[in-house]
Every structure is written in structure tokens, then in C-alpha cells.
Design a protein around this motif. Sequence first.
Motif, PDB file in Angstrom:
ATOM      1  N   UNK A 131      11.194  34.208 109.891  1.00 49.25           N
ATOM      2  CA  UNK A 131      12.572  34.578 110.207  1.00 49.25           C
ATOM      3  C   UNK A 131      12.699  36.099 110.227  1.00 49.25           C
ATOM      4  N   UNK A 132      13.391  36.609 111.237  1.00 50.62           N
ATOM      5  CA  UNK A 132      13.634  38.048 111.307  1.00 50.62           C
ATOM      6  C   UNK A 132      14.662  38.488 110.281  1.00 50.62           C
ATOM      7  N   UNK A 133      15.564  37.574 109.933  1.00 54.41           N
ATOM      8  CA  UNK A 133      16.690  37.947 109.066  1.00 54.41           C
ATOM      9  C   UNK A 133      17.237  36.709 108.374  1.00 54.41           C
ATOM     10  N   UNK A 134      17.760  36.921 107.168  1.00 55.84           N
ATOM     11  CA  UNK A 134      18.428  35.863 106.411  1.00 55.84           C
ATOM     12  C   UNK A 134      19.754  36.409 105.889  1.00 55.84           C
ATOM     13  N   UNK A 135      20.830  35.625 106.012  1.00 58.96           N
ATOM     14  CA  UNK A 135      22.127  36.026 105.471  1.00 58.96           C
ATOM     15  C   UNK A 135      22.514  35.140 104.292  1.00 58.96           C
ATOM     16  N   UNK A 136      23.094  35.774 103.277  1.00 55.64           N
ATOM     17  CA  UNK A 136      23.629  35.063 102.114  1.00 55.64           C
ATOM     18  C   UNK A 136      24.998  35.664 101.800  1.00 55.64           C
ATOM     19  N   UNK A 154      14.273  37.684  94.805  1.00 50.52           N
ATOM     20  CA  UNK A 154      12.873  37.477  94.410  1.00 50.52           C
ATOM     21  C   UNK A 154      12.134  36.628  95.443  1.00 50.52           C
ATOM     22  N   UNK A 155      12.843  35.646  95.984  1.00 51.45           N
ATOM     23  CA  UNK A 155      12.260  34.816  97.050  1.00 51.45           C
ATOM     24  C   UNK A 155      12.066  35.662  98.308  1.00 51.45           C
ATOM     25  N   UNK A 156      13.087  36.458  98.650  1.00 47.24           N
ATOM     26  CA  UNK A 156      13.027  37.287  99.857  1.00 47.24           C
ATOM     27  C   UNK A 156      11.871  38.277  99.803  1.00 47.24           C
ATOM     28  N   UNK A 157      11.546  38.760  98.599  1.00 46.67           N
ATOM     29  CA  UNK A 157      10.464  39.748  98.446  1.00 46.67           C
ATOM     30  C   UNK A 157       9.110  39.186  98.874  1.00 46.67           C
ATOM     31  N   UNK A 158       8.990  37.866  98.842  1.00 46.76           N
ATOM     32  CA  UNK A 158       7.743  37.223  99.261  1.00 46.76           C
ATOM     33  C   UNK A 158       7.633  37.141 100.785  1.00 46.76           C
ATOM     34  N   UNK A 159       8.709  37.508 101.479  1.00 47.04           N
ATOM     35  CA  UNK A 159       8.750  37.398 102.939  1.00 47.04           C
ATOM     36  C   UNK A 159       9.202  38.730 103.533  1.00 47.04           C
ATOM     37  N   UNK A 160       8.323  39.729 103.519  1.00 52.85           N
ATOM     38  CA  UNK A 160       8.712  41.067 103.963  1.00 52.85           C
ATOM     39  C   UNK A 160       9.104  41.150 105.432  1.00 52.85           C
ATOM     40  N   UNK A 161       8.754  40.121 106.203  1.00 58.39           N
ATOM     41  CA  UNK A 161       9.155  40.116 107.616  1.00 58.39           C
ATOM     42  C   UNK A 161      10.638  39.786 107.798  1.00 58.39           C
ATOM     43  N   UNK A 162      11.271  39.308 106.728  1.00 58.91           N
ATOM     44  CA  UNK A 162      12.657  38.837 106.801  1.00 58.91           C
ATOM     45  C   UNK A 162      13.603  39.852 106.163  1.00 58.91           C
ATOM     46  N   UNK A 163      14.543  40.364 106.947  1.00 62.79           N
ATOM     47  CA  UNK A 163      15.578  41.261 106.422  1.00 62.79           C
ATOM     48  C   UNK A 163      16.597  40.422 105.650  1.00 62.79           C
TER      49      UNK A 163
END
Length: 383
Positions: A131-136, A154-163
Motif C-alpha cells: 500500500x502506498x498510504x494508510x489512513x486512520x 508500530x505496525x506501520x513501521x514494519x511497512x516503510x513503503x506505506x505512508x
Amino acid sequence: MNKNTDVLVMIPGPTPVVDSIRAEMARPIQAFGDPRFVADYRKLIDDLGVMMHCNGQAFPLAGTGTLAMEMAIANNTKRGDNVLIVSNGFFGDRFIDICERKGLNVDVISAEWGDFVTPAQIEAKLNEKSYALMTVTHVDTATAVVAPIAEIGKVAAKHPETIYVVDGVAAEAAEYTNMEEMNIDVLFTASQKAFGVCSGMFIVWASQRSLERRKTLGTIPEYYVDYEKWLPVMNDTSKYFATPAINLVWAMNESVRIINEEGYEARCEHHSKNAAAMAKAFEAIGFKLLAKEGCRANTLSVLIYPEGVNDAQFRAAMLENGVVCAGALAQYAGKAFRLGHMGNTTKNEMIVALSAMERSLAACGVPVEMGKAVGTYLAEMAK
């Protein structure tokens, strides 16, 4: 209808505006190139960056929170990108239309209203594809649910491709946020919520990673919200791109001064204690909170009516008693109402709102012990 113009506004925003902030709104206008204003705008930009621990750039601009949503999407995605929307309510869903209009491939994870999407659910989804991006949404004003943004970070940090984008419109300056600690790439809010300023300004905080993402996109179709149009102004506030909201800049500076005087973390803790005390008071007179325990926001509550209460009659009675509250949305329309308790609202204003609720229940024919909600609130706040 209450003819008194001094009605207490207790909706989820705009929130009550204190005298010192109103005074800034009433100042004689200055030119945006006036050295005094140039310095004032510089101070706001810098102070907001420090407040949220942003290692990139804060953009305090004229516009609404919805425009901030567009800015977040516009500068971090291109047509055809995959986007994950994590929705805990109505305002999480607003991202769907914004993203689809840009030609993005949208996946949505939704929670039952009153609960949040868990970090584990998000991690499973992020592992399915890139994913290029995730919104919360930090706090959804339709449900009064607060998302665990630190754990999601912490989850997002595992996916550096996702803003990682956090919608903080109904949260910031009341729910603790630290962009660096929480691995947040883009955060945004609006002036009229917990900052306690009139509506009309939004703030987008973009991390260095988000600024770098923008550089990879080349020319984007959006104009007003393009980082590249505003960065020269943010770096040198004597420059011009579009007219800044001059009096709102002054008002926001005063809001930031008030927040810093209390202490940012202390302000968040105060909001948390107040929200918990208000919840006890609501329950003491027969209301149920839509948000489950463990995910209740500091900033507002969605209150489900006791049996037999008519929504229109209750809210009309609230107005007669000097308090404006908001109707609930979607499937809870007519079954609940929303009460804001954020920003620079005081303990005395909470008491006024709770007293009005007691009298409004009585006006709707519901037996209520007068003073019970107020007494419960005061007892909780005294602990």
C-alpha cells in the motif's frame, strides 16, 4: 426557542472560544507582508512543528479539515496506487470518496460503530499487498471512538513503503500525539476543535518521509493543497502564494500559548480525566455511551437515549436550557446525541451542560434525580 444569545455551544466543534482568542480575531487587519505578521506566522509554524514533534513541515493554512484530508492524499499518492482506509465511523469513510476521485485503488477495514479496528487486523491487511498510504482517524466524531494510533504506528513501521496518515481533526491538543514516537508520516487537524479557535484553518504536519514522497510524484493535479506551492512560504513567511488567514493565525498563536502554558501532556491528561468523569455522570442519569470502554475519546461522547426519549424534543429542551448539542449520525440518528467536551471548555461549563441534560430529560417525561449527574461529575473530578 431560547432567545438568549449567550447559548453554550457543546457540539463536537466549533467549541467555545475564550475571550483572549476572540480578542485576537478582533484585531485590526494587517497586510500579509507586514513584518509583524510575517513574524507571527513564522512563530505559529515553528511552534506547531515542535508541539507535534514533526521532523518535516507544519502547514497552517486557510481551509477546513476536509481540505486537509485532500492535502494528505494529494501529496502522497498517484493514480493507480493502493490505499488502505481504516475506518471507525462516518469520517473515516469520507476518505473513500476522496481517494476514489483521485483514481486510487481503495481497500477499507471497518469496525462496528463503538469499537476500533485493531492493530492486528491492520497488520494482516498490510501483509496482503503493498500500500502506498494508510489512513486512520484518531477520533471519529460520529462514534467518539479513539484509535490506538501509537500501536498502529508500530505496525506501520514494519511497512516503510506505506505512508501512515492520521486524521486528528477531533483529537489534536486533547489526545496525546507524538509524530516521531508514533511513526506518523502525516497528521492533520482543524482550528475549531480542541485548539478552541473559530473554524477556518487547518494544519497539516508532514514528516520528512512524506515530503520526500511528494518529490517522487512530479507535477500533481491538485493546486492549492500542493506541498510544493506552500513550502516556499513555510520556509520564508514573507513570500506569497495565497492569502493567509491573518486573524486566525493570531488566534492560533494565542491558542498555542494557552496550551503551552498548561503543558501539552498536562492538557491531554486533563481532557482524559474530564472525559472519564463526564462518562460517569452520563451513566448516572441513564445514558449509554456508544463507544465501548477502552476506546472512548477525550474530546466528545455519543450518548444513546434512555427508553422513550424523543431526540428532537430533547435537543430542543437542551436549547431552551441554554446548551446546543449535536444530533447523532447514520444509524444512530434519532437514537443518540453528541456532546463535545474539548478545547478550552471549563469545569463550570461541564456543570452547565450536565444540569441542562437533567432538566431536558425531565422535560421529556423521564424521571431524573436533579443534581445527580452534576454531583457524580464533581465527585469524579475531585479524585
